[in-house]
Design a protein around this motif. Structure first.
Motif, PDB file in Angstrom:
ATOM      1  N   GLY A   1       0.798  -1.225   0.000  1.00 31.73           N
ATOM      2  CA  GLY A   1       0.000   0.000   0.000  1.00 31.73           C
ATOM      3  C   GLY A   1       0.827   1.269   0.000  1.00 31.73           C
ATOM      4  N   GLU A   2       2.138   1.137   0.261  1.00 32.68           N
ATOM      5  CA  GLU A   2       3.009   2.314   0.271  1.00 32.68           C
ATOM      6  C   GLU A   2       3.504   2.640  -1.134  1.00 32.68           C
ATOM      7  OE1 GLU A   2       4.944   1.998   4.771  1.00 32.68           O
ATOM      8  OE2 GLU A   2       6.208   1.631   3.031  1.00 32.68           O
ATOM      9  N   ALA A   3       3.843   3.911  -1.332  1.00 31.97           N
ATOM     10  CA  ALA A   3       4.413   4.341  -2.616  1.00 31.97           C
ATOM     11  C   ALA A   3       5.821   3.776  -2.754  1.00 31.97           C
ATOM     12  CB  ALA A   3       4.446   5.862  -2.688  1.00 31.97           C
ATOM     13  N   CYS A   4       6.180   3.375  -3.952  1.00 28.36           N
ATOM     14  CA  CYS A   4       7.517   2.843  -4.185  1.00 28.36           C
ATOM     15  C   CYS A   4       7.938   3.120  -5.625  1.00 28.36           C
ATOM     16  CB  CYS A   4       7.578   1.344  -3.889  1.00 28.36           C
ATOM     17  SG  CYS A   4       6.548   0.349  -4.979  1.00 28.36           S
ATOM     18  N   THR A   5       9.232   3.035  -5.845  1.00 29.75           N
ATOM     19  CA  THR A   5       9.799   3.214  -7.185  1.00 29.75           C
ATOM     20  C   THR A   5      10.747   2.053  -7.455  1.00 29.75           C
ATOM     21  OG1 THR A   5       9.701   5.622  -7.002  1.00 29.75           O
ATOM     22  CG2 THR A   5      11.183   4.728  -8.673  1.00 29.75           C
ATOM     23  N   VAL A   6      10.643   1.457  -8.626  1.00 32.14           N
ATOM     24  CA  VAL A   6      11.600   0.415  -9.013  1.00 32.14           C
ATOM     25  C   VAL A   6      12.162   0.739 -10.391  1.00 32.14           C
ATOM     26  CG1 VAL A   6      10.660  -1.504  -7.646  1.00 32.14           C
ATOM     27  CG2 VAL A   6       9.747  -1.087  -9.917  1.00 32.14           C
ATOM     28  N   TYR A   7      13.468   0.521 -10.523  1.00 32.86           N
ATOM     29  CA  TYR A   7      14.131   0.623 -11.812  1.00 32.86           C
ATOM     30  C   TYR A   7      13.990  -0.754 -12.456  1.00 32.86           C
ATOM     31  CZ  TYR A   7      15.978   4.858  -9.782  1.00 32.86           C
ATOM     32  OH  TYR A   7      16.079   6.091  -9.194  1.00 32.86           O
ATOM     33  N   THR A   8      13.725  -0.798 -13.745  1.00 34.15           N
ATOM     34  CA  THR A   8      13.380  -2.080 -14.349  1.00 34.15           C
ATOM     35  C   THR A   8      14.255  -2.452 -15.543  1.00 34.15           C
ATOM     36  OG1 THR A   8      11.707  -1.020 -15.737  1.00 34.15           O
ATOM     37  CG2 THR A   8      10.965  -1.912 -13.634  1.00 34.15           C
ATOM     38  N   ASP A   9      14.248  -3.742 -15.826  1.00 35.53           N
ATOM     39  CA  ASP A   9      14.913  -4.282 -16.999  1.00 35.53           C
ATOM     40  C   ASP A   9      13.954  -5.303 -17.601  1.00 35.53           C
ATOM     41  OD1 ASP A   9      17.488  -4.484 -18.565  1.00 35.53           O
ATOM     42  OD2 ASP A   9      17.202  -6.591 -18.038  1.00 35.53           O
ATOM     43  N   LEU A  10      13.647  -5.152 -18.874  1.00 30.23           N
ATOM     44  CA  LEU A  10      12.718  -6.052 -19.557  1.00 30.23           C
ATOM     45  C   LEU A  10      13.513  -7.112 -20.309  1.00 30.23           C
ATOM     46  CD1 LEU A  10       9.715  -6.609 -20.290  1.00 30.23           C
ATOM     47  CD2 LEU A  10      10.080  -5.173 -22.313  1.00 30.23           C
ATOM     48  N   GLN A  11      13.235  -8.385 -20.006  1.00 22.34           N
ATOM     49  CA  GLN A  11      13.917  -9.473 -20.685  1.00 22.34           C
ATOM     50  C   GLN A  11      12.918 -10.266 -21.524  1.00 22.34           C
ATOM     51  OE1 GLN A  11      16.387 -11.863 -18.087  1.00 22.34           O
ATOM     52  NE2 GLN A  11      18.019 -10.383 -18.400  1.00 22.34           N
ATOM     53  N   VAL A  12      13.239 -10.424 -22.786  1.00 22.46           N
ATOM     54  CA  VAL A  12      12.368 -11.157 -23.702  1.00 22.46           C
ATOM     55  C   VAL A  12      13.138 -12.352 -24.240  1.00 22.46           C
ATOM     56  CG1 VAL A  12      11.003 -11.029 -25.823  1.00 22.46           C
ATOM     57  CG2 VAL A  12      11.215  -9.012 -24.363  1.00 22.46           C
ATOM     58  N   SER A  13      12.572 -13.544 -24.059  1.00 22.22           N
ATOM     59  CA  SER A  13      13.180 -14.754 -24.600  1.00 22.22           C
ATOM     60  C   SER A  13      12.156 -15.444 -25.501  1.00 22.22           C
ATOM     61  CB  SER A  13      13.628 -15.685 -23.467  1.00 22.22           C
ATOM     62  OG  SER A  13      12.505 -16.160 -22.754  1.00 22.22           O
ATOM     63  N   GLU A  14      12.540 -16.601 -26.001  1.00 22.34           N
ATOM     64  CA  GLU A  14      11.679 -17.318 -26.941  1.00 22.34           C
ATOM     65  C   GLU A  14      10.315 -17.647 -26.334  1.00 22.34           C
ATOM     66  OE1 GLU A  14      12.247 -21.488 -29.106  1.00 22.34           O
ATOM     67  OE2 GLU A  14      13.963 -20.164 -29.400  1.00 22.34           O
ATOM     68  N   ASN A  15      10.290 -17.979 -25.041  1.00 21.43           N
ATOM     69  CA  ASN A  15       9.025 -18.402 -24.433  1.00 21.43           C
ATOM     70  C   ASN A  15       8.670 -17.624 -23.163  1.00 21.43           C
ATOM     71  OD1 ASN A  15      11.044 -19.425 -22.861  1.00 21.43           O
ATOM     72  ND2 ASN A  15      10.545 -21.579 -23.194  1.00 21.43           N
ATOM     73  N   ASP A  16       9.264 -16.449 -22.988  1.00 26.63           N
ATOM     74  CA  ASP A  16       8.987 -15.704 -21.752  1.00 26.63           C
ATOM     75  C   ASP A  16       9.265 -14.214 -21.925  1.00 26.63           C
ATOM     76  OD1 ASP A  16       8.302 -15.369 -19.061  1.00 26.63           O
ATOM     77  OD2 ASP A  16      10.366 -15.645 -18.378  1.00 26.63           O
ATOM     78  N   ILE A  17       8.424 -13.400 -21.312  1.00 29.24           N
ATOM     79  CA  ILE A  17       8.680 -11.966 -21.198  1.00 29.24           C
ATOM     80  C   ILE A  17       8.674 -11.672 -19.704  1.00 29.24           C
ATOM     81  CG2 ILE A  17       7.845  -9.631 -21.669  1.00 29.24           C
ATOM     82  CD1 ILE A  17       6.534 -10.696 -24.185  1.00 29.24           C
ATOM     83  N   ARG A  18       9.763 -11.112 -19.203  1.00 29.38           N
ATOM     84  CA  ARG A  18       9.908 -10.943 -17.760  1.00 29.38           C
ATOM     85  C   ARG A  18      10.398  -9.541 -17.441  1.00 29.38           C
ATOM     86  NH1 ARG A  18      12.112 -15.272 -13.579  1.00 29.38           N
ATOM     87  NH2 ARG A  18      10.703 -16.507 -14.823  1.00 29.38           N
ATOM     88  N   LEU A  19       9.745  -8.919 -16.459  1.00 30.49           N
ATOM     89  CA  LEU A  19      10.150  -7.596 -16.006  1.00 30.49           C
ATOM     90  C   LEU A  19      10.865  -7.751 -14.670  1.00 30.49           C
ATOM     91  CD1 LEU A  19       9.839  -4.613 -16.906  1.00 30.49           C
ATOM     92  CD2 LEU A  19       7.796  -4.483 -15.474  1.00 30.49           C
ATOM     93  N   LEU A  20      12.112  -7.265 -14.605  1.00 31.54           N
ATOM     94  CA  LEU A  20      12.899  -7.342 -13.381  1.00 31.54           C
ATOM     95  C   LEU A  20      12.893  -5.978 -12.712  1.00 31.54           C
ATOM     96  CD1 LEU A  20      14.155 -10.233 -13.252  1.00 31.54           C
ATOM     97  CD2 LEU A  20      14.206  -9.401 -15.591  1.00 31.54           C
ATOM     98  N   GLY A  21      12.757  -5.949 -11.398  1.00 32.22           N
ATOM     99  CA  GLY A  21      12.705  -4.679 -10.681  1.00 32.22           C
ATOM    100  C   GLY A  21      13.823  -4.539  -9.662  1.00 32.22           C
ATOM    101  N   PHE A  22      14.318  -3.299  -9.519  1.00 37.08           N
ATOM    102  CA  PHE A  22      15.455  -3.033  -8.621  1.00 37.08           C
ATOM    103  C   PHE A  22      15.205  -1.755  -7.845  1.00 37.08           C
ATOM    104  CE2 PHE A  22      16.683  -5.131 -12.518  1.00 37.08           C
ATOM    105  CZ  PHE A  22      17.272  -6.295 -12.042  1.00 37.08           C
ATOM    106  N   ALA A  23      15.576  -1.747  -6.570  1.00 36.77           N
ATOM    107  CA  ALA A  23      15.372  -0.572  -5.722  1.00 36.77           C
ATOM    108  C   ALA A  23      16.280   0.577  -6.128  1.00 36.77           C
ATOM    109  CB  ALA A  23      15.600  -0.933  -4.247  1.00 36.77           C
ATOM    110  N   GLU A  24      17.432   0.253  -6.727  1.00 40.13           N
ATOM    111  CA  GLU A  24      18.397   1.278  -7.129  1.00 40.13           C
ATOM    112  C   GLU A  24      18.868   1.021  -8.551  1.00 40.13           C
ATOM    113  OE1 GLU A  24      21.540   0.807  -4.280  1.00 40.13           O
ATOM    114  OE2 GLU A  24      20.659   2.289  -2.955  1.00 40.13           O
ATOM    115  N   ALA A  25      19.200   2.091  -9.251  1.00 45.33           N
ATOM    116  CA  ALA A  25      19.722   1.959 -10.615  1.00 45.33           C
ATOM    117  C   ALA A  25      21.027   1.168 -10.618  1.00 45.33           C
ATOM    118  CB  ALA A  25      19.922   3.341 -11.229  1.00 45.33           C
ATOM    119  N   ALA A  26      21.828   1.314  -9.551  1.00 41.65           N
ATOM    120  CA  ALA A  26      23.108   0.593  -9.479  1.00 41.65           C
ATOM    121  C   ALA A  26      22.889  -0.920  -9.465  1.00 41.65           C
ATOM    122  CB  ALA A  26      23.884   1.018  -8.234  1.00 41.65           C
ATOM    123  N   GLU A  27      21.839  -1.360  -8.762  1.00 39.48           N
ATOM    124  CA  GLU A  27      21.552  -2.793  -8.717  1.00 39.48           C
ATOM    125  C   GLU A  27      21.146  -3.281 -10.111  1.00 39.48           C
ATOM    126  OE1 GLU A  27      18.949  -6.075  -6.157  1.00 39.48           O
ATOM    127  OE2 GLU A  27      18.262  -4.011  -6.258  1.00 39.48           O
TER     128      GLU A  27
END
Length: 199
Positions: free
Chosen positions: A42-68
Protein backbone atom coordinates in the motif's frame (compact mmCIF):
# COMPACT_ATOMS: atom_id res chain seq x y z
CA UNK A 1 11.15 -0.29 -23.04
CA UNK A 2 9.97 0.16 -19.45
CA UNK A 3 12.83 1.76 -17.52
CA UNK A 4 11.15 2.69 -14.22
CA UNK A 5 7.87 2.17 -12.37
CA UNK A 6 6.48 4.52 -9.75
CA UNK A 7 3.32 3.47 -7.96
CA UNK A 8 1.93 1.60 -4.97
CA UNK A 9 3.19 -1.74 -3.69
CA UNK A 10 0.19 -4.03 -4.26
CA UNK A 11 1.51 -7.41 -3.10
CA UNK A 12 4.74 -9.38 -2.78
CA UNK A 13 5.91 -12.98 -3.00
CA UNK A 14 9.16 -14.87 -2.44
CA UNK A 15 10.92 -13.25 -5.41
CA UNK A 16 8.38 -10.87 -6.95
CA UNK A 17 6.23 -7.83 -6.33
CA UNK A 18 3.20 -6.29 -8.01
CA UNK A 19 3.44 -2.52 -8.47
CA UNK A 20 0.14 -0.73 -9.10
CA UNK A 21 0.74 2.15 -11.52
CA UNK A 22 -2.48 4.09 -12.18
CA UNK A 23 -4.59 0.95 -11.84
CA UNK A 24 -2.31 -1.34 -13.87
CA UNK A 25 -0.48 -4.02 -11.88
CA UNK A 26 3.07 -4.78 -13.09
CA UNK A 27 4.60 -8.07 -11.94
CA UNK A 28 8.32 -7.51 -11.34
CA UNK A 29 10.82 -10.16 -10.28
CA UNK A 30 13.18 -8.83 -7.59
CA UNK A 31 16.12 -9.71 -5.38
CA UNK A 32 15.39 -10.15 -1.68
CA UNK A 33 17.27 -6.89 -0.98
CA UNK A 34 14.97 -4.97 -3.34
CA UNK A 35 11.87 -6.60 -1.86
CA UNK A 36 12.90 -5.53 1.65
CA UNK A 37 13.60 -1.98 0.42
CA UNK A 38 10.17 -1.54 -1.20
CA UNK A 39 8.36 -1.03 2.11
CA UNK A 40 4.91 -2.18 3.18
CA UNK A 41 1.94 -3.11 1.01
CA UNK A 42 0.00 0.00 0.00
CA UNK A 43 3.01 2.31 0.27
CA UNK A 44 4.41 4.34 -2.62
CA UNK A 45 7.52 2.84 -4.18
CA UNK A 46 9.80 3.21 -7.19
CA UNK A 47 11.60 0.42 -9.01
CA UNK A 48 14.13 0.62 -11.81
CA UNK A 49 13.38 -2.08 -14.35
CA UNK A 50 14.91 -4.28 -17.00
CA UNK A 51 12.72 -6.05 -19.56
CA UNK A 52 13.92 -9.47 -20.69
CA UNK A 53 12.37 -11.16 -23.70
CA UNK A 54 13.18 -14.75 -24.60
CA UNK A 55 11.68 -17.32 -26.94
CA UNK A 56 9.02 -18.40 -24.43
CA UNK A 57 8.99 -15.70 -21.75
CA UNK A 58 8.68 -11.97 -21.20
CA UNK A 59 9.91 -10.94 -17.76
CA UNK A 60 10.15 -7.60 -16.01
CA UNK A 61 12.90 -7.34 -13.38
CA UNK A 62 12.71 -4.68 -10.68
CA UNK A 63 15.45 -3.03 -8.62
CA UNK A 64 15.37 -0.57 -5.72
CA UNK A 65 18.40 1.28 -7.13
CA UNK A 66 19.72 1.96 -10.61
CA UNK A 67 23.11 0.59 -9.48
CA UNK A 68 21.55 -2.79 -8.72
CA UNK A 69 19.96 -2.85 -12.19
CA UNK A 70 23.32 -1.98 -13.76
CA UNK A 71 25.02 -4.85 -11.92
CA UNK A 72 22.20 -7.21 -12.93
CA UNK A 73 22.78 -6.32 -16.58
CA UNK A 74 26.52 -6.82 -16.19
CA UNK A 75 26.12 -10.18 -14.42
CA UNK A 76 23.75 -11.53 -17.08
CA UNK A 77 26.38 -10.83 -19.76
CA UNK A 78 28.53 -13.59 -18.23
CA UNK A 79 27.99 -17.00 -19.87
CA UNK A 80 25.93 -19.25 -17.59
CA UNK A 81 24.38 -16.38 -15.62
CA UNK A 82 20.67 -15.95 -16.32
CA UNK A 83 18.23 -13.67 -14.56
CA UNK A 84 17.59 -16.22 -11.77
CA UNK A 85 21.29 -16.59 -10.92
CA UNK A 86 21.91 -12.82 -11.16
CA UNK A 87 19.02 -12.15 -8.74
CA UNK A 88 20.37 -14.84 -6.38
CA UNK A 89 23.75 -13.06 -6.34
CA UNK A 90 22.11 -9.68 -5.71
CA UNK A 91 20.01 -11.25 -2.95
CA UNK A 92 23.08 -12.68 -1.20
CA UNK A 93 25.38 -9.68 -1.70
CA UNK A 94 24.94 -5.92 -1.77
CA UNK A 95 26.11 -4.12 -4.92
CA UNK A 96 29.11 -2.90 -2.90
CA UNK A 97 30.01 -6.49 -2.01
CA UNK A 98 29.61 -7.65 -5.64
CA UNK A 99 31.88 -4.81 -6.74
CA UNK A 100 34.44 -5.61 -4.04
CA UNK A 101 34.40 -9.31 -4.92
CA UNK A 102 34.90 -8.67 -8.65
CA UNK A 103 37.56 -6.01 -8.12
CA UNK A 104 39.46 -8.23 -5.69
CA UNK A 105 38.95 -11.51 -7.54
CA UNK A 106 37.10 -12.97 -4.53
CA UNK A 107 35.20 -15.87 -6.13
CA UNK A 108 34.39 -17.37 -2.71
CA UNK A 109 32.27 -14.32 -1.84
CA UNK A 110 30.23 -14.66 -5.07
CA UNK A 111 29.85 -18.42 -4.46
CA UNK A 112 27.86 -17.61 -1.29
CA UNK A 113 24.86 -17.00 -3.56
CA UNK A 114 22.42 -19.88 -3.96
CA UNK A 115 22.99 -21.83 -7.17
CA UNK A 116 26.46 -20.38 -7.82
CA UNK A 117 29.25 -22.95 -7.77
CA UNK A 118 32.99 -22.23 -7.50
CA UNK A 119 33.54 -22.59 -11.27
CA UNK A 120 30.79 -20.09 -12.19
CA UNK A 121 31.86 -17.72 -9.40
CA UNK A 122 35.42 -17.79 -10.77
CA UNK A 123 34.19 -17.00 -14.28
CA UNK A 124 32.10 -14.08 -12.97
CA UNK A 125 34.95 -12.39 -11.10
CA UNK A 126 37.42 -13.00 -13.94
CA UNK A 127 35.13 -11.55 -16.61
CA UNK A 128 33.94 -8.59 -14.51
CA UNK A 129 37.20 -7.69 -12.77
CA UNK A 130 38.07 -4.94 -15.27
CA UNK A 131 34.51 -3.60 -15.32
CA UNK A 132 34.01 -3.50 -11.53
CA UNK A 133 35.43 -0.01 -11.10
CA UNK A 134 33.28 1.48 -13.85
CA UNK A 135 29.95 0.86 -12.12
CA UNK A 136 28.63 2.50 -8.97
CA UNK A 137 28.23 0.21 -6.00
CA UNK A 138 24.95 1.74 -4.89
CA UNK A 139 23.45 4.98 -3.72
CA UNK A 140 21.80 7.94 -5.38
CA UNK A 141 23.17 9.70 -8.42
CA UNK A 142 26.08 11.90 -7.44
CA UNK A 143 26.71 10.03 -4.21
CA UNK A 144 30.14 8.64 -3.52
CA UNK A 145 30.47 4.99 -4.52
CA UNK A 146 31.17 2.58 -1.70
CA UNK A 147 34.85 1.75 -1.30
CA UNK A 148 35.88 -1.69 -2.51
CA UNK A 149 38.15 -2.83 0.33
CA UNK A 150 37.06 -5.81 2.41
CA UNK A 151 36.65 -3.77 5.62
CA UNK A 152 34.42 -1.19 3.96
CA UNK A 153 32.28 -3.82 2.18
CA UNK A 154 31.81 -5.56 5.55
CA UNK A 155 30.94 -2.22 7.18
CA UNK A 156 28.29 -1.52 4.51
CA UNK A 157 26.84 -4.99 5.09
CA UNK A 158 26.82 -4.40 8.87
CA UNK A 159 24.86 -1.14 8.48
CA UNK A 160 22.39 -2.84 6.14
CA UNK A 161 21.89 -5.59 8.74
CA UNK A 162 21.10 -2.85 11.28
CA UNK A 163 18.27 -1.68 9.04
CA UNK A 164 19.85 1.12 7.01
CA UNK A 165 18.98 1.21 3.30
CA UNK A 166 21.86 0.18 0.98
CA UNK A 167 22.19 3.72 -0.42
CA UNK A 168 22.44 5.25 3.07
CA UNK A 169 24.90 2.58 4.27
CA UNK A 170 27.15 2.97 1.20
CA UNK A 171 27.26 6.77 1.50
CA UNK A 172 27.96 6.66 5.24
CA UNK A 173 30.80 4.14 4.89
CA UNK A 174 32.31 6.05 1.94
CA UNK A 175 32.28 9.22 4.07
CA UNK A 176 33.80 7.35 7.03
CA UNK A 177 36.53 5.92 4.78
CA UNK A 178 37.32 9.42 3.54
CA UNK A 179 37.58 10.68 7.12
CA UNK A 180 39.59 7.76 8.55
CA UNK A 181 41.76 6.83 5.54
CA UNK A 182 42.31 3.61 3.62
CA UNK A 183 43.81 1.69 6.54
CA UNK A 184 40.74 2.06 8.78
CA UNK A 185 39.49 -1.08 10.50
CA UNK A 186 35.99 -2.43 10.00
CA UNK A 187 35.06 -1.51 13.60
CA UNK A 188 36.18 2.11 13.20
CA UNK A 189 34.38 2.40 9.87
CA UNK A 190 31.14 1.09 11.40
CA UNK A 191 31.44 3.44 14.40
CA UNK A 192 31.93 6.57 12.29
CA UNK A 193 29.48 5.49 9.56
CA UNK A 194 26.75 4.85 12.16
CA UNK A 195 27.03 8.44 13.38
CA UNK A 196 26.81 9.75 9.82
CA UNK A 197 23.92 7.45 8.81
CA UNK A 198 21.92 8.28 11.96
CA UNK A 199 22.60 12.00 11.56
Amino acid sequence: MIAKLKGLLDETGADWAVIDVAGVGYLVHCSSKTLSALGETGEACTVYTDLQVSENDIRLLGFAEAAERDWFRLLTQVQGVGSKVALAILSALSTGEVQAACAGGDAAMVARAQGVGPKLAGRIVNELKDKAGALPSGGMAGAAAAPVSGASADAVSALENLGFKPAVAARAVAAAQGELGDGASEGDLIRVALKRAAG
